[in-house]
Motif scaffolding. Structure first.
Motif, PDB file in Angstrom:
ATOM      1  N   VAL A  76       0.733  -1.465  -0.541  1.00 35.66           N
ATOM      2  CA  VAL A  76      -0.225  -0.011  -0.023  1.00 35.66           C
ATOM      3  C   VAL A  76       0.999   1.263   0.226  1.00 35.66           C
ATOM      4  N   PRO A  77       0.357   2.117  -0.622  1.00 39.63           N
ATOM      5  CA  PRO A  77       1.368   3.304  -0.550  1.00 39.63           C
ATOM      6  C   PRO A  77       1.137   4.206   1.178  1.00 39.63           C
ATOM      7  N   VAL A  78       2.817   4.453   1.348  1.00 37.42           N
ATOM      8  CA  VAL A  78       3.722   4.754   2.373  1.00 37.42           C
ATOM      9  C   VAL A  78       3.933   6.476   2.407  1.00 37.42           C
ATOM     10  N   VAL A  79       3.540   7.635   2.955  1.00 36.95           N
ATOM     11  CA  VAL A  79       4.095   8.714   3.342  1.00 36.95           C
ATOM     12  C   VAL A  79       4.245   9.070   4.335  1.00 36.95           C
ATOM     13  N   SER A  80       5.748   9.230   4.341  1.00 38.82           N
ATOM     14  CA  SER A  80       6.333   9.461   5.450  1.00 38.82           C
ATOM     15  C   SER A  80       7.000  11.124   5.853  1.00 38.82           C
ATOM     16  N   VAL A  81       6.706  12.315   6.709  1.00 39.12           N
ATOM     17  CA  VAL A  81       6.918  13.284   6.805  1.00 39.12           C
ATOM     18  C   VAL A  81       7.794  13.552   8.299  1.00 39.12           C
ATOM     19  N   LEU A  82       8.500  14.979   8.245  1.00 36.14           N
ATOM     20  CA  LEU A  82       9.483  14.108   9.202  1.00 36.14           C
ATOM     21  C   LEU A  82       9.245  16.043   9.639  1.00 36.14           C
ATOM     22  N   LEU A  83       8.410  16.079  10.806  1.00 38.30           N
ATOM     23  CA  LEU A  83       8.063  17.188  11.453  1.00 38.30           C
ATOM     24  C   LEU A  83       8.652  17.761  12.301  1.00 38.30           C
ATOM     25  N   GLY A  84       9.573  17.113  13.371  1.00 45.60           N
ATOM     26  CA  GLY A  84      10.432  17.871  13.903  1.00 45.60           C
ATOM     27  C   GLY A  84      11.761  17.069  13.620  1.00 45.60           C
ATOM     28  N   GLU A  85      12.598  16.847  15.009  1.00 44.29           N
ATOM     29  CA  GLU A  85      13.421  15.643  15.235  1.00 44.29           C
ATOM     30  C   GLU A  85      13.785  14.139  14.621  1.00 44.29           C
ATOM     31  N   GLY A  86      14.391  14.133  13.364  1.00 45.58           N
ATOM     32  CA  GLY A  86      13.843  12.624  12.934  1.00 45.58           C
ATOM     33  C   GLY A  86      15.328  12.342  13.223  1.00 45.58           C
ATOM     34  N   GLY A  87      15.497  11.290  14.682  1.00 41.84           N
ATOM     35  CA  GLY A  87      16.663  10.911  15.071  1.00 41.84           C
ATOM     36  C   GLY A  87      17.300   9.590  14.758  1.00 41.84           C
ATOM     37  N   SER A  88      18.504   8.740  13.949  1.00 40.50           N
ATOM     38  CA  SER A  88      18.594   7.768  13.483  1.00 40.50           C
ATOM     39  C   SER A  88      17.983   7.252  13.105  1.00 40.50           C
ATOM     40  N   GLY A  89      18.078   5.807  13.779  1.00 42.84           N
ATOM     41  CA  GLY A  89      17.347   4.361  13.647  1.00 42.84           C
ATOM     42  C   GLY A  89      15.994   4.440  14.099  1.00 42.84           C
ATOM     43  N   GLY A  90      15.692   5.189  14.836  1.00 43.97           N
ATOM     44  CA  GLY A  90      14.232   5.562  15.658  1.00 43.97           C
ATOM     45  C   GLY A  90      13.027   6.228  14.356  1.00 43.97           C
ATOM     46  N   ALA A  91      13.698   6.822  13.591  1.00 43.83           N
ATOM     47  CA  ALA A  91      12.953   7.862  12.738  1.00 43.83           C
ATOM     48  C   ALA A  91      13.324   6.916  12.229  1.00 43.83           C
ATOM     49  N   LEU A  92      14.106   6.186  10.894  1.00 46.68           N
ATOM     50  CA  LEU A  92      13.620   5.839   9.926  1.00 46.68           C
ATOM     51  C   LEU A  92      12.825   4.715  10.197  1.00 46.68           C
ATOM     52  N   ALA A  93      12.600   3.644  10.997  1.00 41.19           N
ATOM     53  CA  ALA A  93      11.318   2.844  11.807  1.00 41.19           C
ATOM     54  C   ALA A  93      10.027   3.148  10.702  1.00 41.19           C
ATOM     55  N   LEU A  94       9.845   4.443  10.664  1.00 43.79           N
ATOM     56  CA  LEU A  94       8.511   4.990  10.346  1.00 43.79           C
ATOM     57  C   LEU A  94       9.338   5.988   8.556  1.00 43.79           C
ATOM     58  N   ALA A  95       9.855   5.358   8.259  1.00 45.79           N
ATOM     59  CA  ALA A  95      10.504   6.706   7.370  1.00 45.79           C
ATOM     60  C   ALA A  95      11.053   6.208   6.121  1.00 45.79           C
ATOM     61  N   VAL A  96      10.583   4.621   5.994  1.00 46.09           N
ATOM     62  CA  VAL A  96      10.513   3.685   4.732  1.00 46.09           C
ATOM     63  C   VAL A  96       9.390   3.767   3.895  1.00 46.09           C
ATOM     64  N   GLY A  97       9.483   5.322   3.216  1.00 50.30           N
ATOM     65  CA  GLY A  97       7.976   5.109   2.083  1.00 50.30           C
ATOM     66  C   GLY A  97       7.978   5.570   0.646  1.00 50.30           C
ATOM     67  N   ASN A  98       7.308   5.537   0.483  1.00 53.52           N
ATOM     68  CA  ASN A  98       7.280   5.855  -0.918  1.00 53.52           C
ATOM     69  C   ASN A  98       7.227   7.393  -1.322  1.00 53.52           C
ATOM     70  N   ARG A  99       6.991   7.889  -0.331  1.00 49.96           N
ATOM     71  CA  ARG A  99       7.379   9.407  -0.215  1.00 49.96           C
ATOM     72  C   ARG A  99       7.689  10.022   1.068  1.00 49.96           C
ATOM     73  N   VAL A 100       8.889  10.791   1.229  1.00 46.39           N
ATOM     74  CA  VAL A 100       9.171  11.110   2.473  1.00 46.39           C
ATOM     75  C   VAL A 100       9.701  12.174   1.646  1.00 46.39           C
ATOM     76  N   ALA A 101       9.162  13.181   2.583  1.00 50.96           N
ATOM     77  CA  ALA A 101       9.114  14.623   3.206  1.00 50.96           C
ATOM     78  C   ALA A 101       9.453  15.271   4.317  1.00 50.96           C
ATOM     79  N   MET A 102      10.314  16.850   4.394  1.00 48.66           N
ATOM     80  CA  MET A 102      10.708  17.173   5.331  1.00 48.66           C
ATOM     81  C   MET A 102      10.046  18.851   5.576  1.00 48.66           C
ATOM     82  N   GLN A 103       9.617  19.228   7.085  1.00 45.90           N
ATOM     83  CA  GLN A 103       9.453  20.052   7.120  1.00 45.90           C
ATOM     84  C   GLN A 103      10.984  21.097   7.188  1.00 45.90           C
TER      85      GLN A 103
END
Length: 865
Positions: free
Chosen positions: A742-769
């Motif tokens: 299924v489509p996965v979109v990940s948006v980093l809102l604030g801090e994106g620290g290490s593997g703890g952030a990547l665990a929710l950022a393996v997306g089809n689209r990844v963006a940052m504020q």
């Protein structure tokens, strides 16, 4: 408890009716005003006048309370009064009392009063000729009464669930005492006492010919009394004192045992109508009452929509257990039910559903062959008709009389649930009180979404079995719905009054794309606004619509239907946690850390990576919850990893974005200090990542796109996290996200620290504020490891190229999302709007891709690095 002020009928010392301005009752039409204006302030009726009138009562004006159910009837040897009461009564199957006079021919009165007031009553009441019986609790005489040998009647014993006040204020208990005493009069020592303003009590007393009196006002007991009548009786002007001409009403059909309900927690009886009016909640202890399937359906499904399936099935007695067929027949006769579950098809807010409701009143909802067969048949037919399944669970476990055949039902129904899963049809279970044993260990805990009613008993082994087997002391609140939620075993606790609307939302979120069905949040809310007519009128319990009407009125008054409801929130957890000493220490440490950051922030160069770090960490920056509230309609938060705990650092659930169902998984830091402590400052534990994985798998099963909102310093790195497999949990997320169809979109809102952030950022689209940061670890950690100097953190941030523009230039992300004029904490609405628009556009781009293309695109994206 819903009470209403009673109407007073007052008489002066000569027996003339008057209006008492202090109680706000106008004088009835046709009644002559007292000749002496001072009588307007006179106090009701003197005791001797009450006694004279009561002595003239016809013999058939006995106080008759409805008989209790057989199992609860009082033993004749126990139905005795203490010293001085010569009660002429007949105690047997009819449980009737015909005596209305004491041993000396005087009218008998039951007095419900405090010790202080009772002492003041004794002399005047005995002088007036009353045969007085004083109500007590725990068989204790009121102060000093034992020396005077005064008659008392024991209302019962207190317990952890029932206080003396609750016992002496219980309608059934007091009316039973009046009957046992042969009393025709009841005196209450305060006009504001619970019984004095209890409409149900006064109504029952009136029907039984019992006269109820209270002082006209506080502190006026020795001056006179007024009679209390239910407000519904009105104030028709009598030609004489009301008790002289009024014969007791004949027993109505609703005065039988079925008119009373016994709370399973405090064991007190209550008027059935009162229980219903309170939303099936005990008026004394507040416990949510167990209800029958007809009542459950009446509260849940659309009117006239329920079509029962397999109402009758052949019984089974595989062990030839002696007396078992007779017990089944007896259960059917007593309960009016066929078996311990009822199944069929219905609609909720217009959405079709296969529904099963278990009956705790039939063999305690135990699961035998028929129960297992009916639930399995329900699921198989739902597969044929492509219907979602909702099952309300209530069970004491396996039915022992059927031995291993009962045990096999756990496997049979589980096989049916697996078939339902392969058909990609949702299975929703609602755990009610009690849900235990084999039902808990099978289909109750196999739901795609598991809801529970507040304070429901939920567990596998019974508490008595645990104590007796392993001699273990159980924690407070053990095996409750709240306990299960805290330990990650269920998705949410839903108040009974909201269950219908929550189920409607869940069904709508899982409805197939079909213009003839409700598939959006607003359309399901509109359907729910149909009103009381949307509630079922199933079988013999149309009175349950009373609750439905009240719920709809309350929701409409509160504007419930026009706001986005959030189910299963963490409200209250922060406050509870912050009260603990460890959390106070954490708060202090956090405050000191933020102070240090604020000092460093002042030195950050405009536009530098270090400035972005400071802005991303700003405590006023909108958290993921703010974005969910602004982007997702009808968000229903789902909790727990189904194994160990619910991690507040991960906020996950389902809802709509632009009319399309989505699964949302977010790292939530918390908006207040206490909430940040409860959510571990947004640093997920292993169970948080396992909750994420569970929700991703659910999204894939039902073809829902996934939105991940990232905002964390990193995964929690404490000892306990390592013990529970922090690395494993993150690794499982990464590999599962890689293969999501299924489509996965990940948006980093604030801090994106290490593997703890990547665990929710393996997306089809990844963006940052634009003021978010993304890095392999914190700049302080980088400086400490490479340069052995944490003070070089600003330099480390620049070297690591943590800020959004640098990350975009490196091809790691697809877009930088504007936060508006200034950082997000200065204009949160603009920031939320920008994220919403990006997410909508990203989904549009991904909609045309097949599952295989989505997987390939995602893996190719990360293969470039």
């Amino acid at each position: 408890m819903a009470k209403t002020a009673s109407k007073y009928i007052s008489f002066d010392s000569d027996g003339r009716l008057f209006a008492d301005e202090t109680v706000g009752i106008e004088e009835p039409a046709g009644a002559e005003a007292p000749e002496n204006p001072s009588l307007k302030a006179a106090v009701a009726y003197a005791l001797d006048a009450i006694v004279d009138a009561a002595s003239a009562l016809p013999e058939n004006a006995a106080a008759l309370i409805a008989p209790a159910p057989k199992a609860e009837r009082m033993d004749p040897e126990e139905a005795t009064l203490t010293v001085g009461c010569d009660v002429r009564s007949t105690i047997g199957d009819d449980f009737a009392v015909t005596a209305t006079e004491g041993a000396d021919g005087h009218p008998r009165a039951l007095v419900v009063a405090s010790a202080k007031n009772a002492r003041a009553f004794v002399g005047p009441m005995e002088q007036a000729g009353l045969d007085v019986v004083f109500a007590t609790v725990d068989n204790r005489s009121l102060d000093g009464f034992a020396r005077r040998q005064l008659p008392t009647y024991n209302l019962g014993s207190t317990s952890a669930a029932v206080s003396a006040e609750q016992l002496s204020g219980n309608i059934y208990t007091v009316l039973s005492a009046a009957k046992e005493c042969g009393a025709s009069l009841i005196f209450i020592d305060s006009p504001t006492a619970p019984l004095a303003v209890d409409e149900y009590f006064l109504r029952h007393a009136r029907k039984r010919g019992l006269r109820v009196f209270a002082p006209a006002a506080e502190g006026t007991q020795l001056m006179g009394w007024v009679e209390l009548l239910p407000a519904a009786d009105g104030l028709a002007a009598p030609t004489a004192a009301p008790w002289e001409s009024a014969a007791p009403a004949a027993a109505d059909d609703d005065e039988g045992p079925t008119h009373w309900r016994r709370c399973h927690a405090c064991k007190l009886f209550f008027d059935k109508e009162e229980i219903i009016s309170e939303g099936f909640t005990c008026p004394a202890c507040g416990t949510l009452q167990r209800i029958r399937s007809d009542e459950r359906l009446a509260l849940t499904v659309d009117a006239g929509s329920f079509e029962e399936w397999n109402a009758q099935m052949a019984d089974s007695n595989p062990l030839d257990f002696p007396g078992y067929p007779e017990k089944i027949a007896d259960q059917r006769e007593k309960s009016g039910l066929e078996e311990a579950v009822r199944t069929g098809r219905a609609t909720i807010a217009g959405l079709p559903v296969a529904i099963g409701v278990m009956e705790s009143g039939f063999f305690m909802g135990s699961m035998g062959h028929v129960v297992g067969e009916k639930v399995a048949a329900l699921i198989d037919r739902s597969i044929e008709e492509k219907l979602p399944v909702v099952v309300f669970c209530a069970s004491g476990g396996a039915r022992m009389q059927e031995g291993l055949t009962s045990l096999m039902q756990m496997a049979k129904v589980s096989c049916a649930v697996e078939r339902l899963g392969r058909a990609a049809l949702p299975f929703i279970t609602v755990l009610t009180d009690p849900t235990t044993g084999g039902v808990t260990a099978s289909f109750a805990m196999q739901g795609d979404i598991i809801l529970a009613e507040p304070r429901a008993l939920i567990g596998f082994a019974g508490q008595r079995v645990i104590r007796d087997t392993i001699k273990q002391e159980l924690p407070e609140g053990f095996q409750t719905a709240e306990f299960a939620l805290e330990h990650g075993l269920i998705d949410a606790i839903v108040e009974r009054g909201r269950m219908r609307s929550v189920l409607a939302q869940i069904l709508a979120l899982h409805a197939p794309t079909d213009p003839s069905r409700i598939v959006t949040y607003h359309s399901v809310m509109d359907a729910l606004e149909v009103g009381a007519g949307a509630y079922g009128t199933v079988s013999v319990a149309p009175e349950a619509r009373i609750v439905g009407e009240r719920i709809r009125a309350e929701e409409a008054a509160a504007g419930f239907l026009r706001k986005v409801p959030v189910v299963g929130s963490l409200i209250g957890r922060g406050e509870e946690e912050s009260a603990a000493e460890a959390d106070r220490r954490e708060l202090d440490r956090y405050a000191r850390r933020e102070a240090r950051r604020a000092n460093v922030s002042a030195d950050a160069a405009a536009g530098s990576a270090w400035e972005s770090v400071q802005i991303a960490r700003n405590v006023h920056r909108p958290t993921a919850k703010r974005y969910i509230d602004g982007i997702v309609e009808g968000f229903i938060e789902l909790h727990g990893d189904r194994a160990f705990a619910d991690d507040g650092a991960i906020m996950a659930g389902i809802g709509w974005i632009s009319g399309h169902p989505v699964t949302v998984i977010a790292q939530e830091k918390g908006a207040t200090l206490a909430d940040r402590v409860a959510r571990n400052f947004g640093c997920p534990q292993p169970e948080g990542y396992r909750k994420s994985l569970r929700l991703m798998a659910q999204a894939q099963k039902f073809g829902r796109p996934i939105l991940c909102l990232v905002d964390t310093q990193g995964a929690f790195c404490g000892t306990e996290a390592e013990e529970r497999g922090q690395g494993n949990a993150i690794a499982d997320n990464l590999v599962f996200m890689a293969g999501l169809t299924v489509p996965v979109v990940s948006v980093l809102l604030g801090e994106g620290g290490s593997g703890g952030a990547l665990a929710l950022a393996v997306g089809n689209r990844v963006a940052m504020q634009e003021h978010a940061v993304y890095s392999v670890l914190s700049p302080e950690g980088f400086a400490s490891i490479l340069w052995k100097d944490r003070t070089r953190a600003p330099e480390a941030a620049q070297v690591m190229q943590m800020n959004a523009e640098a990350v975009l230039a490196g091809g790691i992300i697809d877009a930088v999302i504007s936060e508006g004029e200034g950082p997000a904490h200065e204009n949160p609405e603009a920031a939320v709007e920008a994220v919403r628009e990006y997410v909508k556009e990203a989904y549009k781009e991904l909609t045309g891709l097949s599952p295989e293309e989505l997987v390939a695109q995602r893996q190719e994206r990360f293969a470039r690095f």
